[in-house]
Design an enzyme around this catalytic site. Sequence first.
Site, PDB file in Angstrom:
ATOM      1  N   ARG A  74       7.388 -78.091 -69.317  1.00 53.79           N
ATOM      2  CA  ARG A  74       6.406 -77.087 -68.911  1.00 53.79           C
ATOM      3  C   ARG A  74       4.997 -77.607 -69.196  1.00 53.79           C
ATOM      4  NH1 ARG A  74       9.965 -75.471 -66.515  1.00 53.79           N
ATOM      5  NH2 ARG A  74      11.025 -73.444 -66.519  1.00 53.79           N
ATOM      6  N   GLU A 105      -0.094 -74.723 -61.301  1.00 52.46           N
ATOM      7  CA  GLU A 105       0.596 -75.381 -60.196  1.00 52.46           C
ATOM      8  C   GLU A 105       0.593 -74.498 -58.957  1.00 52.46           C
ATOM      9  OE1 GLU A 105       3.763 -77.919 -62.959  1.00 52.46           O
ATOM     10  OE2 GLU A 105       4.432 -76.121 -61.891  1.00 52.46           O
ATOM     11  N   HIS A 162       5.862 -81.845 -59.935  1.00 50.11           N
ATOM     12  CA  HIS A 162       6.927 -80.919 -60.332  1.00 50.11           C
ATOM     13  C   HIS A 162       8.180 -81.149 -59.476  1.00 50.11           C
ATOM     14  CE1 HIS A 162       7.588 -76.891 -62.566  1.00 50.11           C
ATOM     15  NE2 HIS A 162       8.756 -77.472 -62.331  1.00 50.11           N
TER      16      HIS A 162
END
Length: 316
Positions: free
Chosen positions: A233, A262, A283
């Site tokens: 994270r 994000e 990601h």
Amino acid sequence: MSHKIVFLDRDSLIANVRRPVFGHEWTEYAASTEAEAVERLRGATIAITNKVPLRADALARLPELKLIAVAATGTDIIDLDAAKQHGIVVSNIRNYAYAALPEHTFALILALRRNLLAYRADIEAGLWQKSPRFCLFHHPIRDLHGSRLGLLGYGALGKGVAQLAQAFGMEIVVHTRTPAHDPLVRNVSFDELLETSDVLSLHAPLNDKTRNIIGAAELKRMKPSAILINTARGGLVDEAALADALIANTIAGAGFDVLTQEPPPEDHVLLNLRLPNFLLTPHSAWASTQAMQTLADQLIDNVEAFGRGQPNNVVG
């Protein structure tokens, strides 16, 4: 009972999503904003969301909602206390990226430990072509064999990373809330984890206790030759402090797959960090074809279990 199911961000999952076996009305949106979520979920009994937040004010306006099926492991986008208060079950996805994320973690580790980005830049600049020798070794190359991997967190993904590390001949140490009972690893204090790891890889959830757990002070305590990996994270690391540490060579490098925001804004401090010892991916560590299909299958398994009155993978 026939359920009304709304998938708020279907395009976040590139996989075949089967329909539940029970009677239902299915509506899906390619993407949704947080502001759009309430209106789109009006009358829904089951919400499916990957990254669209559902906070307390939204849940208070959705009296018919009974299940939030999160199409991911992390549930920080959901106000779990409010969900519980309104009798809404929250389920998540578990252990689906058991191969994908550890492999991506090691891709980052290998690229940084062997300085692949720096050597590629040298070739693009013509340095090898002009070399008086057959090879270049302008940047340090460090083997994984015999080095120490430190893991912050030791769930299914941390264990997957440890298994790969064993194959590379690394020593593995772990710091986690509950000590690991695994002959593969040795439990250490947080201080020892920071100060002795050659590679520090983060696999902890994001919560009030772990937010910015790696900041300027912690980076200074790491070995100057160490690298930091974050495929967990973004909020686990103070990103401005990391940028400063990389520019100052406080640590040798970092590989990140996650950011606090994000998608990131154009002026994000790490997005614009043009250094050969920093590697950023969007990601995507979880997103192999196989992992996404496993996620999709488990997502509907969770929905069907709820439909049977036997919810599983319940959070909170």
